[in-house]
Design a protein around this motif. Structure first.
Motif, short mmCIF file in Angstrom:
data_model
loop_
_atom_site.label_atom_id
_atom_site.label_comp_id
_atom_site.label_asym_id
_atom_site.label_seq_id
_atom_site.Cartn_x
_atom_site.Cartn_y
_atom_site.Cartn_z
N GLY A 1 0.19 2.41 -61.30
CA GLY A 1 -0.74 3.53 -61.25
C GLY A 1 -0.25 4.70 -62.10
N ALA A 2 0.55 4.39 -63.11
CA ALA A 2 1.22 5.42 -63.90
C ALA A 2 0.26 6.26 -64.75
N THR A 3 -0.92 5.75 -65.04
CA THR A 3 -1.86 6.50 -65.88
C THR A 3 -2.98 7.13 -65.08
N GLY A 4 -2.90 7.05 -63.75
CA GLY A 4 -3.85 7.75 -62.89
C GLY A 4 -3.51 9.22 -62.80
N VAL A 5 -4.30 9.95 -62.01
CA VAL A 5 -4.10 11.39 -61.89
C VAL A 5 -2.71 11.70 -61.32
N LEU A 6 -2.38 11.10 -60.18
CA LEU A 6 -1.07 11.33 -59.59
C LEU A 6 0.03 10.67 -60.42
N GLY A 7 -0.24 9.46 -60.89
CA GLY A 7 0.78 8.73 -61.65
C GLY A 7 1.24 9.47 -62.89
N THR A 8 0.31 10.03 -63.64
CA THR A 8 0.67 10.75 -64.85
C THR A 8 1.55 11.95 -64.54
N ALA A 9 1.17 12.70 -63.50
CA ALA A 9 1.97 13.87 -63.10
C ALA A 9 3.34 13.44 -62.61
N ALA A 10 3.40 12.34 -61.86
CA ALA A 10 4.68 11.85 -61.35
C ALA A 10 5.58 11.36 -62.47
N VAL A 11 5.02 10.65 -63.44
CA VAL A 11 5.81 10.18 -64.58
C VAL A 11 6.42 11.36 -65.32
N ARG A 12 5.61 12.39 -65.53
CA ARG A 12 6.11 13.58 -66.23
C ARG A 12 7.28 14.19 -65.47
N ARG A 13 7.16 14.30 -64.15
CA ARG A 13 8.22 14.88 -63.32
C ARG A 13 9.47 13.99 -63.32
N LEU A 14 9.27 12.70 -63.24
CA LEU A 14 10.40 11.77 -63.21
C LEU A 14 11.19 11.81 -64.51
N VAL A 15 10.47 11.82 -65.63
CA VAL A 15 11.14 11.88 -66.93
C VAL A 15 11.90 13.19 -67.07
N ALA A 16 11.26 14.29 -66.63
CA ALA A 16 11.92 15.60 -66.70
C ALA A 16 13.18 15.63 -65.84
N GLY A 17 13.20 14.81 -64.78
CA GLY A 17 14.36 14.74 -63.91
C GLY A 17 15.47 13.84 -64.43
N GLY A 18 15.27 13.28 -65.60
CA GLY A 18 16.31 12.46 -66.22
C GLY A 18 16.24 10.98 -65.91
#
Length: 301
Positions: free
Chosen positions: A7-24
């Protein structure tokens, strides 16, 4: 950690991926089209072309990851949410997709599974606070969330962690929020239930922060929502965000009788407590109502 997101390209998924990447974290997400793969790569994540129901493809994509986050849903938009038939695809994704991901994660040596779920499974509690021990009242549209919860919890053992996040109603830059604001602008009714009842909502960004926080949570089922507000306050916030005076209009009691079980769920008073998740991780929703509606308002201008 290496984190796999369904679900990485859904509304929540996209935001979560961005946060996860920012977290290293090193993130891989499911993306079935070239456009969606480009989106994930632009966020700093890898993309896997694996259908969630293709067990072999999912196993190949999950191999080597430490964490699996299942954020895959197919939520109906607008009045379609009231029809039981509109939830069939979402039920398939939640129930069957979660079973495949939990099984594959265990077989691939994944150490942690984070599963999306919803707080709408709880019974109307009136003025009372809702905790993870509060009674459930299930309808067709919410049963698959409980099935997904059970599938996720079956993954947990003395070495593996399973974290289920029962989210409040999402709002922000998503299709349902934009649909509501459009109806309010047109003077059409959009709300159901008692104005004195409680709404427990959460912005997409706060929910994404909870997904990241779940990487350090003990095994368990957790409520995740913003500060509950009276539905009357929610109605005023909707009207303000839509640029109209007063409050958003309510669907009449007579009309509600023809909307089915979905209307009963939407009308419940859900004063959801997220204290258990806060105690486990330190997470709290940070966004107030005006800030939460701002992304949708910006898109609709």
């Amino acid at each position: 950690m290496r984190v796999f997101v369904a679900g990485a390209t859904g509304v929540l998924g996209t935001a979560a991926v961005r946060r996860l990447v920012a977290g290293g974290h090193e993130v891989t997400g499911i993306a079935r089209s070239p456009e969606k793969r480009r989106v994930l790569r632009s966020l700093g994540a890898d993309a896997a072309d694996a259908g969630i129901f293709d067990t072999a493809a999912v196993r190949k994509a999950v191999e080597g990851h430490d964490v699996v986050c299942n954020l895959a849903t197919r939520i109906p938009i607008g009045t379609a949410m009231m029809r039981g038939s509109s939830w069939r695809e979402n039920d398939h994704v939640r129930a069957d997709g979660s079973a495949i991901l939990a099984k594959v994660a265990a077989e691939c040596g994944v150490l942690r599974l984070v599963q999306e779920a919803v707080a709408f499974v709880y019974a109307d509690a009136g003025e009372d606070w809702i905790t993870e021990q509060s009674p459930l009242a299930l309808v067709q549209a919410t049963r698959s969330s409980v099935t997904a919860t059970e599938n996720a919890m079956s993954f947990a053992d003395q070495y593996r962690f399973a974290v289920v996040l029962r989210f409040g109603a999402f709002y922000g830059d998503d299709a349902n929020t934009r649909w509501q604001l459009d109806r309010v602008r047109k003077g059409k009714p959009v709300l159901l239930g008692d104005p004195d009842g409680f709404v427990s909502a959460i912005t997409v960004e706060d929910a994404a922060g909870a997904v990241v926080a779940a990487l350090a949570a003990p095994t368990g089922i957790y409520n995740v929502a913003g500060e509950p507000v009276r539905r009357a306050e929610w109605a005023r916030a909707l009207a303000t965000a839509a640029g109209t005076d007063g409050s958003a209009r309510y669907v009449s009691g007579l009309a509600c009788k023809f909307l089915g079980a979905g209307a009963e769920v939407a009308a419940r008073s859900l004063r959801v407590s997220s204290d258990a998740f806060h105690a486990a991780t330190g997470w709290r929703a940070r966004t107030d109502l005006a800030e939460g509606f701002a992304p949708a308002v910006k898109v609709m201008r």
